[in-house]
Design an enzyme around this catalytic site. Structure first.
Site, PDB file in Angstrom:
ATOM      1  N   GLY A   1       2.848   2.043  10.535  1.00 34.74           N
ATOM      2  CA  GLY A   1       3.889   3.331  10.322  1.00 34.74           C
ATOM      3  C   GLY A   1       4.655   3.684  11.669  1.00 34.74           C
TER       4      GLY A   1
ATOM      5  N   GLU B   1      -5.246  -4.937  10.830  1.00 36.60           N
ATOM      6  CA  GLU B   1      -3.999  -4.120  11.154  1.00 36.60           C
ATOM      7  C   GLU B   1      -4.909  -2.847  12.601  1.00 36.60           C
ATOM      8  OE1 GLU B   1      -2.359  -2.106   7.268  1.00 36.60           O
ATOM      9  OE2 GLU B   1      -3.694  -0.840   7.036  1.00 36.60           O
TER      10      GLU B   1
ATOM     11  N   LYS C   1       0.426   4.158  -0.619  1.00 38.48           N
ATOM     12  CA  LYS C   1      -0.128   5.655   0.374  1.00 38.48           C
ATOM     13  C   LYS C   1       0.093   6.929  -0.985  1.00 38.48           C
ATOM     14  CE  LYS C   1      -0.001   3.648   4.801  1.00 38.48           C
ATOM     15  NZ  LYS C   1       0.412   3.763   6.101  1.00 38.48           N
TER      16      LYS C   1
ATOM     17  N   HIS D   1      -9.331   1.316   4.928  1.00 39.27           N
ATOM     18  CA  HIS D   1      -7.975   1.207   5.577  1.00 39.27           C
ATOM     19  C   HIS D   1      -8.479   2.552   6.939  1.00 39.27           C
ATOM     20  CE1 HIS D   1      -3.774   2.369   6.761  1.00 39.27           C
ATOM     21  NE2 HIS D   1      -3.622   1.162   5.788  1.00 39.27           N
TER      22      HIS D   1
ATOM     23  N   GLU E   1      -6.778   4.525   8.120  1.00 39.67           N
ATOM     24  CA  GLU E   1      -6.492   6.365   7.237  1.00 39.67           C
ATOM     25  C   GLU E   1      -7.724   6.793   6.605  1.00 39.67           C
ATOM     26  OE1 GLU E   1      -2.494   5.522   5.350  1.00 39.67           O
ATOM     27  OE2 GLU E   1      -1.786   4.890   7.961  1.00 39.67           O
TER      28      GLU E   1
ATOM     29  N   ASN F   1       0.772  -1.459   0.241  1.00 42.26           N
ATOM     30  CA  ASN F   1      -0.047   0.134   0.162  1.00 42.26           C
ATOM     31  C   ASN F   1       1.074   1.419   0.037  1.00 42.26           C
ATOM     32  OD1 ASN F   1      -2.179   2.058   0.480  1.00 42.26           O
ATOM     33  ND2 ASN F   1      -2.242   1.404   2.959  1.00 42.26           N
TER      34      ASN F   1
ATOM     35  N   SER G   1       3.660  -1.727  10.276  1.00 44.90           N
ATOM     36  CA  SER G   1       5.015  -2.267  10.870  1.00 44.90           C
ATOM     37  C   SER G   1       5.596  -3.458  10.394  1.00 44.90           C
ATOM     38  CB  SER G   1       4.944  -1.655  12.252  1.00 44.90           C
ATOM     39  OG  SER G   1       5.120  -0.657  12.068  1.00 44.90           O
TER      40      SER G   1
END
Ligand code: PGA
Length: 252
Positions: free
Chosen positions: A174, A168, A12, A98, A100, A10, A214
């Site tokens: 991250g 996730e 992003k 996701h 985000e 991904n 991660s």
């Protein structure tokens, strides 16, 4: 039912035409040389790079996907991208829900489900993301949160062939932090059991559940060999050829 692991990148809001070229040609050289393909490799670049990525991925084993799509089929929706547009740019998958997107754009489970149903209708496979925040984890609510996301964001006609779930934990994305193996195992087994109740044992047994957050070459072997973990959704490490391939090597 056997599950072919999926290693999904991904990107992003990152990437350039040069990275597309280097990454896809570099990966294809390694992947296509494997006598057997024990896993599938997917790259999800930003919308503007999907067409180019598909061009480079043509005649290779590398698959291309998008990171989001509209729940609507077409029309006056400025700034949105339809599932059909992704399909026409030769994307095969789309990541939906996701964390985000849930945070930055207020996406709800109901919206994610609507997007998934539209994407399936237009012939894409979907990767639906679920996962708890740090506050929810600390409150002991991980399974409750994940269960609600799974039951409310999956499309009505969920089939193992075209739906993938990515677990996730939001606090692991991250950050360089990951859950323990036992924690990952517990959540993945829990999702599999819930799926069996929703879509029956057979379909649930064939549906892939990825871990994301991660993942890097140094922890991939441990994470990807946990029971019920069928691959990884990789953010940061999918932007570097050696790191992304290093993760896939957990299966070699
Ligand atoms: P990360 O991101 O690998 O950079 O933690 C994972 C993701 O957001 O899918």
């Amino acid at each position: 039912m056997t599950r072919t692991p999926l290693i999904a990148g991904n990107w992003k809001m990152n990437g350039t035409p040069m990275l597309v070229k280097d990454m896809i040609l570099g990966l294809a050289q390694k992947y296509d040389a494997l006598p057997e393909k024990p896993f599938e490799m997917l790259i999800c670049p930003p919308f503007t790079l999907i067409g180019l990525a598909s061009e480079f991925a043509k005649n290779t084993g590398i698959v291309i996907g998008g990171q989001n799509c509209s729940a609507l089929s077409n029309g006056a929706h400025t700034g949105d991208i339809s599932a059909l547009m992704l399909k026409e740019a030769r994307a095969k998958y789309v990541i939906l829900g996701h964390s985000e997107r849930r945070t930055d754009h207020g996406e709800t489970n109901a919206l994610i489900k609507a997007k998934a149903e539209q994407a399936l209708k237009d012939g894409l496979k979907v990767i639906i993301c679920v996962g708890e925040t740090e506050v929810q984890k600390d409150a002991g609510e991980t399974l409750k949160v994940v269960s609600k996301q799974v039951s409310e964001s999956l499309p009505s006609d969920t089939k193992a062939d075209d739906v993938v779930i990515a677990y996730e934990p939001v606090w692991a994305i991250g950050t360089g932090r990951t859950p323990t193996g036992a924690e990952v195992e517990e959540v993945h087994a829990f999702i599999r059991k819930q799926l069996a109740e929703m879509i029956g044992l057979d379909e649930a047994g064939g549906l892939r559940i990825l871990y994301g957050g991660s993942v890097k070459p140094s922890n991939a072997k441990e994470l990807l060999h946990i029971p019920n973990v069928d691959g990884a959704l990789v953010g940061g490490a999918s932007l570097k050829l050696d790191d992304f391939w290093g993760i896939a090597q957990a299966y070699l």
